[in-house]
Design an enzyme around this catalytic site. Structure first.
Site, PDB file in Angstrom:
ATOM      1  N   TRP A  10       0.824  -1.221   0.000  1.00  0.00           N
ATOM      2  CA  TRP A  10       0.000   0.000   0.000  1.00  0.00           C
ATOM      3  C   TRP A  10       0.853   1.264   0.000  1.00  0.00           C
ATOM      4  O   TRP A  10       0.337   2.356  -0.106  1.00  0.00           O
ATOM      5  CB  TRP A  10      -0.947   0.004   1.204  1.00  0.00           C
ATOM      6  CG  TRP A  10      -1.992  -1.091   1.160  1.00  0.00           C
ATOM      7  CD1 TRP A  10      -2.092  -2.109   0.247  1.00  0.00           C
ATOM      8  CD2 TRP A  10      -3.080  -1.272   2.080  1.00  0.00           C
ATOM      9  NE1 TRP A  10      -3.179  -2.900   0.548  1.00  0.00           N
ATOM     10  CE2 TRP A  10      -3.803  -2.416   1.662  1.00  0.00           C
ATOM     11  CE3 TRP A  10      -3.513  -0.581   3.226  1.00  0.00           C
ATOM     12  CZ2 TRP A  10      -4.931  -2.876   2.343  1.00  0.00           C
ATOM     13  CZ3 TRP A  10      -4.645  -1.049   3.905  1.00  0.00           C
ATOM     14  CH2 TRP A  10      -5.345  -2.176   3.463  1.00  0.00           C
ATOM     15  N   LYS A  11       2.151   1.116   0.167  1.00  0.00           N
ATOM     16  CA  LYS A  11       3.088   2.252   0.206  1.00  0.00           C
ATOM     17  C   LYS A  11       2.576   3.311   1.205  1.00  0.00           C
ATOM     18  O   LYS A  11       2.028   2.943   2.235  1.00  0.00           O
ATOM     19  CB  LYS A  11       3.293   2.802  -1.207  1.00  0.00           C
ATOM     20  CG  LYS A  11       3.717   1.692  -2.182  1.00  0.00           C
ATOM     21  CD  LYS A  11       4.284   2.190  -3.464  1.00  0.00           C
ATOM     22  CE  LYS A  11       4.693   1.001  -4.326  1.00  0.00           C
ATOM     23  NZ  LYS A  11       5.287   1.366  -5.584  1.00  0.00           N
ATOM     24  N   GLU A  97      12.139   1.692  -3.880  1.00  0.00           N
ATOM     25  CA  GLU A  97      11.940   3.060  -3.363  1.00  0.00           C
ATOM     26  C   GLU A  97      12.759   3.279  -2.094  1.00  0.00           C
ATOM     27  O   GLU A  97      13.254   4.379  -1.852  1.00  0.00           O
ATOM     28  CB  GLU A  97      10.438   3.308  -3.124  1.00  0.00           C
ATOM     29  CG  GLU A  97       9.702   3.487  -4.445  1.00  0.00           C
ATOM     30  CD  GLU A  97       8.246   3.043  -4.448  1.00  0.00           C
ATOM     31  OE1 GLU A  97       7.659   2.873  -3.364  1.00  0.00           O
ATOM     32  OE2 GLU A  97       7.699   2.859  -5.560  1.00  0.00           O
ATOM     33  N   SER A 213       3.650  -2.547 -11.955  1.00  0.00           N
ATOM     34  CA  SER A 213       2.447  -2.271 -12.755  1.00  0.00           C
ATOM     35  C   SER A 213       1.598  -3.511 -13.031  1.00  0.00           C
ATOM     36  O   SER A 213       1.046  -3.662 -14.120  1.00  0.00           O
ATOM     37  CB  SER A 213       2.826  -1.572 -14.069  1.00  0.00           C
ATOM     38  OG  SER A 213       3.434  -0.322 -13.804  1.00  0.00           O
ATOM     39  N   GLY A 234       1.444  -2.820  -6.245  1.00  0.00           N
ATOM     40  CA  GLY A 234       1.404  -1.498  -5.624  1.00  0.00           C
ATOM     41  C   GLY A 234       0.062  -0.835  -5.888  1.00  0.00           C
ATOM     42  O   GLY A 234      -0.946  -1.149  -5.255  1.00  0.00           O
ATOM     43  N   GLY A 235       0.038   0.055  -6.870  1.00  0.00           N
ATOM     44  CA  GLY A 235      -1.154   0.870  -7.168  1.00  0.00           C
ATOM     45  C   GLY A 235      -2.460   0.098  -7.193  1.00  0.00           C
ATOM     46  O   GLY A 235      -3.452   0.516  -6.570  1.00  0.00           O
TER      47      GLY A 235
END
Ligand code: PGA
Length: 253
Positions: A10-11, A97, A213, A234-235
């Site tokens: 979820w960053k 990251e 992605s 992620g997103g």
């Protein structure tokens, strides 16, 4: 055969309340999914509310980082026992990251991997090349260095408790995915490295996830590749419907 793992990173998204809502929605949607391990990795401050939301379900909890010491004067850091106390079973380590914005190195990743294993957390170790490295045909060399670095001084008994996520940096958050063939090739290479180092039976216990992605539109094709044992998302993990579709695409028929 390895049970596929789908992990949602979820960053830096979702407050405590938002995390509770998303995790509750996922619990409801994924209640009847068998034979896929689903891990959600909210930010530290939302771990407890997400844990509450997924109680009495098979969903698992992971963190996005940790420090390697058990406790001490390390302002701003979080220890493995704190993650265990919050209900985590997994921890993402060495995400690109973290490597690029927070100066993580192969050495610090290695210290964290050892510490996670010592405390009984399963590390999800991220590796992957940058675009210029791929274009210079250095993908294998970069990935090999990162794998060697992360597994430095580990034995097979420790290695088999880890998960690897191959995430080409150029595919993270860019909408540009590695083709299933490109990803499969690197996954195979990683497995060959692990087999040489730790033996085939150890390597067979390590899931190698693809990340970068991953979306419902491309996940089936990726998950059907023989060397891809799941995904780090992620997103698309921030939306319950998208994440549900990705999880379902990993169910082996
Ligand atoms: P993305 O992120 O799915 O948004 O590309 C993946 C990751 O960084 O783990």
């Amino acid at each position: 055969m390895r049970v596929p793992i789908i992990a949602g990173n979820w960053k830096m998204h979702k407050t405590e309340q938002e995390a509770f809502r998303l995790a509750s929605d996922l619990k409801r949607r994924l209640a009847n999914v068998e034979a896929v391990k689903v891990v959600i990795c909210p930010p530290f401050t939302s771990l407890c509310s997400a844990k509450k939301a997924i109680e009495d379900s098979k969903l698992l909890l992971g963190a996005q980082n940790m420090y390697w010491e058990e406790e001490g004067a390390y302002t701003g850091e979080i220890s493995p026992p704190m993650l265990l106390g919050a209900g985590c079973a997994y921890v993402i380590l060495g995400h690109s990251e973290r490597r690029s914005y927070f100066s993580e190195t192969d050495e610090s990743v290695n210290s964290k991997v050892k510490s996670a294993l010592k405390f009984g957390l399963s590390p999800i170790i991220c590796v992957g090349e940058k675009l210029e490295q791929r274009e210079a045909n250095k993908t294998e060399q970069i990935v090999e260095n990162q794998v060697e670095g992360a597994f430095h001084d580990l034995d097979a008994g420790q290695a088999e408790k880890t998960v690897i996520a191959y995430e080409p940096v150029w595919a993270i958050g860019t909408g540009r995915t590695a083709t299933p063939q490109q990803a499969n090739e690197v996954h195979l290479y990683i497995k060959e490295l692990l087999s040489l180092r730790f033996g085939k039976s150890c390597c067979e216990k390590i899931n190698v996830l693809y990340g970068g992605s991953v979306k419902p539109e491309n996940s089936t094709e990726l998950m059907n590749m023989p060397e891809i044992d799941g995904a780090l998302v992620g997103g698309a993990s921030l939306d319950a419907e998208s994440f549900e579709r990705i999880v379902r695409s990993a169910v082996r028929s």
